[in-house]
Design a protein around this motif. Structure first.
Motif, PDB file in Angstrom:
ATOM      1  N   MET A 123       0.826  -1.203   0.000  1.00 14.30           N
ATOM      2  CA  MET A 123       0.000   0.000   0.000  1.00 14.30           C
ATOM      3  C   MET A 123       0.862   1.255   0.000  1.00 14.30           C
ATOM      4  O   MET A 123       1.799   1.370   0.793  1.00 14.30           O
ATOM      5  CB  MET A 123      -0.936   0.009   1.209  1.00 14.30           C
ATOM      6  N   LYS A 124       0.548   2.175  -0.911  1.00 17.72           N
ATOM      7  CA  LYS A 124       1.343   3.397  -1.066  1.00 17.72           C
ATOM      8  C   LYS A 124       0.593   4.654  -0.625  1.00 17.72           C
ATOM      9  O   LYS A 124       1.223   5.662  -0.310  1.00 17.72           O
ATOM     10  CB  LYS A 124       1.773   3.558  -2.530  1.00 17.72           C
ATOM     11  N   TYR A 125      -0.741   4.615  -0.641  1.00 13.83           N
ATOM     12  CA  TYR A 125      -1.533   5.799  -0.290  1.00 13.83           C
ATOM     13  C   TYR A 125      -2.705   5.416   0.602  1.00 13.83           C
ATOM     14  O   TYR A 125      -3.222   4.294   0.528  1.00 13.83           O
ATOM     15  CB  TYR A 125      -2.099   6.473  -1.549  1.00 13.83           C
ATOM     16  N   VAL A 126      -3.125   6.366   1.417  1.00 13.23           N
ATOM     17  CA  VAL A 126      -4.414   6.287   2.093  1.00 13.23           C
ATOM     18  C   VAL A 126      -5.342   7.269   1.378  1.00 13.23           C
ATOM     19  O   VAL A 126      -4.992   8.440   1.196  1.00 13.23           O
ATOM     20  CB  VAL A 126      -4.322   6.699   3.578  1.00 13.23           C
ATOM     21  N   ILE A 127      -6.503   6.795   0.957  1.00 17.31           N
ATOM     22  CA  ILE A 127      -7.505   7.652   0.320  1.00 17.31           C
ATOM     23  C   ILE A 127      -8.599   7.933   1.339  1.00 17.31           C
ATOM     24  O   ILE A 127      -9.204   7.006   1.886  1.00 17.31           O
ATOM     25  CB  ILE A 127      -8.115   6.977  -0.928  1.00 17.31           C
ATOM     26  N   VAL A 128      -8.837   9.199   1.604  1.00 15.49           N
ATOM     27  CA  VAL A 128      -9.840   9.604   2.591  1.00 15.49           C
ATOM     28  C   VAL A 128     -11.052  10.149   1.848  1.00 15.49           C
ATOM     29  O   VAL A 128     -10.952  11.136   1.114  1.00 15.49           O
ATOM     30  CB  VAL A 128      -9.279  10.690   3.540  1.00 15.49           C
ATOM     31  N   ARG A 129     -12.199   9.509   2.047  1.00 13.27           N
ATOM     32  CA  ARG A 129     -13.438   9.950   1.398  1.00 13.27           C
ATOM     33  C   ARG A 129     -14.434  10.389   2.463  1.00 13.27           C
ATOM     34  O   ARG A 129     -14.686   9.674   3.429  1.00 13.27           O
ATOM     35  CB  ARG A 129     -14.045   8.828   0.561  1.00 13.27           C
ATOM     36  N   CYS A 130     -14.990  11.577   2.251  1.00 17.91           N
ATOM     37  CA  CYS A 130     -16.004  12.108   3.163  1.00 17.91           C
ATOM     38  C   CYS A 130     -17.364  12.058   2.478  1.00 17.91           C
ATOM     39  O   CYS A 130     -17.556  12.700   1.438  1.00 17.91           O
ATOM     40  CB  CYS A 130     -15.656  13.537   3.561  1.00 17.91           C
ATOM     41  N   GLU A 131     -18.288  11.313   3.047  1.00 20.54           N
ATOM     42  CA  GLU A 131     -19.602  11.109   2.426  1.00 20.54           C
ATOM     43  C   GLU A 131     -20.354  12.430   2.265  1.00 20.54           C
ATOM     44  O   GLU A 131     -20.920  12.709   1.215  1.00 20.54           O
ATOM     45  CB  GLU A 131     -20.409  10.147   3.300  1.00 20.54           C
ATOM     46  N   GLU A 132     -20.336  13.265   3.330  1.00 20.91           N
ATOM     47  CA  GLU A 132     -21.115  14.503   3.290  1.00 20.91           C
ATOM     48  C   GLU A 132     -20.579  15.500   2.266  1.00 20.91           C
ATOM     49  O   GLU A 132     -21.342  16.204   1.600  1.00 20.91           O
ATOM     50  CB  GLU A 132     -21.132  15.170   4.674  1.00 20.91           C
ATOM     51  N   LEU A 133     -19.251  15.597   2.139  1.00 17.16           N
ATOM     52  CA  LEU A 133     -18.649  16.582   1.238  1.00 17.16           C
ATOM     53  C   LEU A 133     -18.468  16.053  -0.188  1.00 17.16           C
ATOM     54  O   LEU A 133     -18.129  16.812  -1.094  1.00 17.16           O
ATOM     55  CB  LEU A 133     -17.293  17.039   1.786  1.00 17.16           C
ATOM     56  N   LYS A 134     -18.671  14.746  -0.356  1.00 19.39           N
ATOM     57  CA  LYS A 134     -18.542  14.124  -1.687  1.00 19.39           C
ATOM     58  C   LYS A 134     -17.194  14.454  -2.327  1.00 19.39           C
ATOM     59  O   LYS A 134     -17.112  14.878  -3.485  1.00 19.39           O
ATOM     60  CB  LYS A 134     -19.695  14.554  -2.601  1.00 19.39           C
ATOM     61  N   GLU A 135     -16.140  14.296  -1.555  1.00 23.78           N
ATOM     62  CA  GLU A 135     -14.797  14.566  -2.072  1.00 23.78           C
ATOM     63  C   GLU A 135     -13.825  13.577  -1.449  1.00 23.78           C
ATOM     64  O   GLU A 135     -14.147  12.889  -0.477  1.00 23.78           O
ATOM     65  CB  GLU A 135     -14.362  16.000  -1.732  1.00 23.78           C
TER      66      GLU A 135
END
Length: 255
Positions: A157-169
């Motif tokens: 694993m090279k990256y952590v992807i952070v997704r926020c449901e409310e902000l849709k980003e």
């Protein structure tokens, strides 16, 4: 042990410094030279450059005095120096007081640049105060205050992807030595892990620990910049938890 002469120690350390050695083995030699009060150009710099991660005591006074006058350290090693001072030096000491101004300035510079790591977390914890927060700082600080340290032991694993449901980003954070500092924007934040080929995974074993606990700073940010997305989400969560009691709370939720 067989040849304890100072000249030999000086020669070995001189060779290591000229070879730009910053390993744990080199540190043992630099430490011996420092304890023997041997005068070698750039000895204290390389003492700090090779400092082990598990060095859990105050740096020697000679090293601290040297860097209180020499201001040429790069950002990475200033982080290490200031972290050590803040964790292990008596705040009432004269030497500590001589560092305060530059540590405060450094903390604000790194904060406004949006940087975060383990050393900076300690620096922010000690050096950021409510009266330092203006609208510019309040636009950046919430993401740092809400950061968590994510530790992943899977070397693919090279990256952590952070997704926020409310902000849709989403945002990507590089894993360095299996670690990354990522913002927990809301309770519905989801973490993905991404390999070098772009493949994403949800079922990767990892640990997530909060880094800072400074509610008073978040409250101050909300006073200065109430429209910050993270702060608005926190305010909405607080309203939902207790129920809507005022018209402005209903308007906040609608917004």
């Amino acid at each position: 042990k067989a040849y304890p002469e100072r000249k030999l120690l000086e020669a070995v350390c001189g060779l290591l410094i000229r070879g730009e050695q910053k390993t744990g083995e080199a540190f043992l030699w630099y430490e011996k030279a420092q304890e023997a009060h041997i005068n070698i150009t750039r000895l204290y710099e390389y003492f700090l450059y090779s400092l082990p991660d598990d060095y859990n005591r105050l740096l020697p006074k000679e090293v601290l005095l040297y860097f209180s006058y020499d201001k040429t350290l790069d950002r990475e090693h200033r982080c290490i120096l200031y972290r050590n001072i803040l964790l292990y030096m008596n705040p009432s000491s004269e030497l500590y007081q001589s560092y305060i101004r530059e540590m405060e300035q450094f903390a604000m510079e790194q904060l406004l640049a949006g940087r975060m790591n383990g050393c900076l977390a300690v620096i922010y914890e000690h050096m950021i105060y409510t009266d330092m927060i203006d609208p510019r700082a309040a636009g950046i600080l919430p993401k740092i205050l809400c950061s968590s340290r994510v530790k992943c032991d899977d070397p693919r694993m090279k990256y952590v992807i952070v997704r926020c449901e409310e902000l849709k980003e989403e945002e990507a954070f590089l894993l360095e030595h299996g670690e990354a500092y990522v913002p927990a924007v809301s309770k519905n934040t989801v973490l993905f892990f991404q390999d070098a080929y772009g493949g994403r995974y949800l079922n990767i074993s990892h640990r997530k620990l909060p880094v800072m606990d400074r509610k008073e700073l978040l409250d101050r940010c909300y006073e200065v910049y109430p429209d910050h997305p993270i702060l608005k989400l926190r305010a909405c969560e607080a309203v939902l938890k207790k129920g809507v009691e005022k018209e402005e709370e209903a308007l906040l939720l609608e917004d």
